[in-house]
Scaffold this motif. Structure first.
Motif, short mmCIF file in Angstrom:
data_model
loop_
_atom_site.label_atom_id
_atom_site.label_comp_id
_atom_site.label_asym_id
_atom_site.label_seq_id
_atom_site.Cartn_x
_atom_site.Cartn_y
_atom_site.Cartn_z
N PHE A 22 0.83 -1.20 0.00
CA PHE A 22 0.00 0.00 0.00
C PHE A 22 0.87 1.26 0.00
CE2 PHE A 22 -3.44 -2.78 0.61
CZ PHE A 22 -4.64 -2.09 0.63
N ALA A 23 1.96 1.23 0.77
CA ALA A 23 2.84 2.40 0.85
C ALA A 23 3.53 2.65 -0.49
CB ALA A 23 3.89 2.19 1.95
N ALA A 24 3.93 1.58 -1.17
CA ALA A 24 4.57 1.74 -2.48
C ALA A 24 3.59 2.32 -3.49
CB ALA A 24 5.09 0.38 -2.96
N ILE A 25 2.35 1.87 -3.45
CA ILE A 25 1.33 2.42 -4.35
C ILE A 25 1.10 3.89 -4.05
CG2 ILE A 25 -1.12 2.30 -4.96
CD1 ILE A 25 -0.94 -0.74 -4.52
N ALA A 26 1.07 4.23 -2.75
CA ALA A 26 0.88 5.64 -2.37
C ALA A 26 2.01 6.50 -2.92
CB ALA A 26 0.81 5.77 -0.85
N LEU A 27 3.24 6.00 -2.89
CA LEU A 27 4.38 6.75 -3.42
C LEU A 27 4.22 6.99 -4.92
CD1 LEU A 27 7.16 8.01 -3.02
CD2 LEU A 27 8.17 5.73 -3.34
N VAL A 28 3.80 5.97 -5.64
CA VAL A 28 3.59 6.12 -7.09
C VAL A 28 2.48 7.14 -7.35
CG1 VAL A 28 2.79 4.93 -9.17
CG2 VAL A 28 4.40 3.79 -7.62
N LEU A 29 1.43 7.09 -6.55
CA LEU A 29 0.32 8.04 -6.73
C LEU A 29 0.77 9.48 -6.48
CD1 LEU A 29 -2.63 6.07 -5.07
CD2 LEU A 29 -2.21 6.43 -7.51
N PHE A 30 1.67 9.67 -5.50
CA PHE A 30 2.22 11.01 -5.25
C PHE A 30 2.96 11.52 -6.49
CE2 PHE A 30 1.86 10.80 -0.49
CZ PHE A 30 1.30 12.06 -0.32
N LEU A 31 3.68 10.62 -7.15
CA LEU A 31 4.42 11.02 -8.33
C LEU A 31 3.49 11.39 -9.49
CD1 LEU A 31 7.25 8.32 -8.26
CD2 LEU A 31 7.40 10.71 -7.53
N LEU A 32 2.31 10.75 -9.52
CA LEU A 32 1.35 11.02 -10.57
C LEU A 32 0.56 12.30 -10.31
CD1 LEU A 32 -0.03 7.41 -11.16
CD2 LEU A 32 1.57 8.69 -12.61
N TRP A 33 0.07 12.42 -9.07
CA TRP A 33 -0.76 13.58 -8.69
C TRP A 33 -0.90 13.59 -7.18
CZ3 TRP A 33 -6.69 14.19 -8.71
CH2 TRP A 33 -7.04 15.54 -8.67
N GLU A 34 -0.49 14.68 -6.54
CA GLU A 34 -0.41 14.72 -5.08
C GLU A 34 -1.71 14.35 -4.37
OE1 GLU A 34 0.61 17.86 -1.48
OE2 GLU A 34 1.57 18.12 -3.45
N PRO A 35 -2.89 14.85 -4.79
CA PRO A 35 -4.12 14.44 -4.10
C PRO A 35 -4.34 12.93 -4.10
CG PRO A 35 -4.53 16.37 -5.45
CD PRO A 35 -3.15 15.90 -5.79
N LEU A 36 -3.97 12.26 -5.20
CA LEU A 36 -4.08 10.80 -5.23
C LEU A 36 -3.13 10.17 -4.23
CD1 LEU A 36 -4.35 9.92 -9.05
CD2 LEU A 36 -6.13 9.75 -7.30
N GLY A 37 -1.98 10.78 -4.06
CA GLY A 37 -1.00 10.27 -3.09
C GLY A 37 -1.55 10.27 -1.68
N TRP A 38 -2.25 11.36 -1.33
CA TRP A 38 -2.82 11.42 0.02
C TRP A 38 -3.92 10.38 0.21
CZ3 TRP A 38 -0.15 13.25 3.66
CH2 TRP A 38 0.73 14.31 3.44
N LEU A 39 -4.64 10.09 -0.86
CA LEU A 39 -5.61 8.98 -0.78
C LEU A 39 -4.88 7.67 -0.52
CD1 LEU A 39 -8.08 9.82 -3.70
CD2 LEU A 39 -8.51 10.01 -1.24
N GLY A 40 -3.73 7.51 -1.16
CA GLY A 40 -2.92 6.32 -0.94
C GLY A 40 -2.41 6.23 0.50
N VAL A 41 -2.07 7.38 1.07
CA VAL A 41 -1.63 7.39 2.47
C VAL A 41 -2.77 6.95 3.37
CG1 VAL A 41 -0.95 8.89 4.40
CG2 VAL A 41 0.14 9.14 2.16
N GLY A 42 -3.98 7.45 3.09
CA GLY A 42 -5.14 7.03 3.88
C GLY A 42 -5.38 5.54 3.79
N ALA A 43 -5.24 4.98 2.58
CA ALA A 43 -5.42 3.54 2.40
C ALA A 43 -4.34 2.75 3.14
CB ALA A 43 -5.40 3.19 0.91
N THR A 44 -3.13 3.28 3.17
CA THR A 44 -2.04 2.61 3.88
C THR A 44 -2.30 2.59 5.39
OG1 THR A 44 -0.47 3.33 2.18
CG2 THR A 44 0.46 2.59 4.28
#
Length: 230
Positions: A22-44
């Motif tokens: 989950f953390a690795a996916i969140a990192l990739v999402l941050f690279l794509l678009w910061e708001p998506l990254g924060w969603l990834g952090v929440g999922a983690t």
């Protein structure tokens, strides 16, 4: 107990690789678009929370049967234990505890005893709150022989989103009441089949805490309890 320990619970080792994914996916999402990254952090954070493994205080008086799972009592009814446990065709009182995706999913032994049988059976993935889940869903069943020779069945049942039942014990193991014996990944259910003549001390809809809530008492002659929402 300090404030940190109130909110931050130990994580079961079974969850480490999932949190890492989950953390690795969140990192990739941050690279794509910061708001998506924060969603990834929440999922983690949710994934970490799902695999939490808090300390529980288990009552130790002989004869007490405790809940094997966190969640809500979804069914109390007579039913024949799974055929693979070879416990006969007599219907016993079955207490079902349903776990949603926000409950702790570490399962604990309801009563001290020797593991007579562990039997896994593949199956379907119906909603675990449904009655037919006990019969049709993937499950892992344990038969525990307690000190007086009676037997209790404990059945881990996969649910709609659960795809992995984990069991930490094996036949002939001797378990203490409240000892961790398994885990089910994501929404699921655990059934307990009480010995003949033993009435449950819980009611449908009651919230349960694994390893702590007293589900039944082998030494009691109290009749089955009734309850109401308030």
């Amino acid at each position: 107990m300090n404030m940190m320990s109130t909110f931050v619970k130990p994580m079961h080792p079974e969850g480490r690789r999932f949190v890492a994914i989950f953390a690795a996916i969140a990192l990739v999402l941050f690279l794509l678009w910061e708001p998506l990254g924060w969603l990834g952090v929440g999922a983690t954070v949710w994934c970490y929370y799902f695999f939490r493994d808090p300390v529980r205080v288990t009552p130790t008086r002989p004869g007490l049967i405790v809940s094997p799972a966190d969640g809500v009592v979804s069914l109390i009814e007579p039913a024949v234990p799974p055929a693979e446990l070879n416990m006969g065709e007599t219907a016993l009182t079955r207490v079902s505890v349903f776990m949603n995706v926000f409950n702790c999913h570490v399962n604990r032994t309801p009563v001290a005893g020797r593991v007579e049988t562990v039997a896994y059976r593949p199956g379907k993935f119906f909603n675990a709150s449904l009655d037919k889940a006990s019969k049709d869903n993937e499950r892992n069943s344990l038969c525990l022989e307690i000190a007086d020779g009676r037997r209790i069945a404990v059945v881990q049942i996969a649910g709609l989103v659960a795809r992995r039942i984990v069991c930490f014990t094996a036949a002939d193991a001797v378990l203490a009441t409240g000892e961790r014996f398994g885990l089910i990944r994501f929404g699921s259910r655990v059934d307990v089949y009480l010995p003949e003549g033993v009435a449950p001390l819980v009611v449908v809809g009651q919230a349960m805490v694994a390893g702590e809530t007293v589900l039944a008492d082998l030494t009691s002659d109290e009749a089955r309890r009734e309850g109401r929402a308030a």
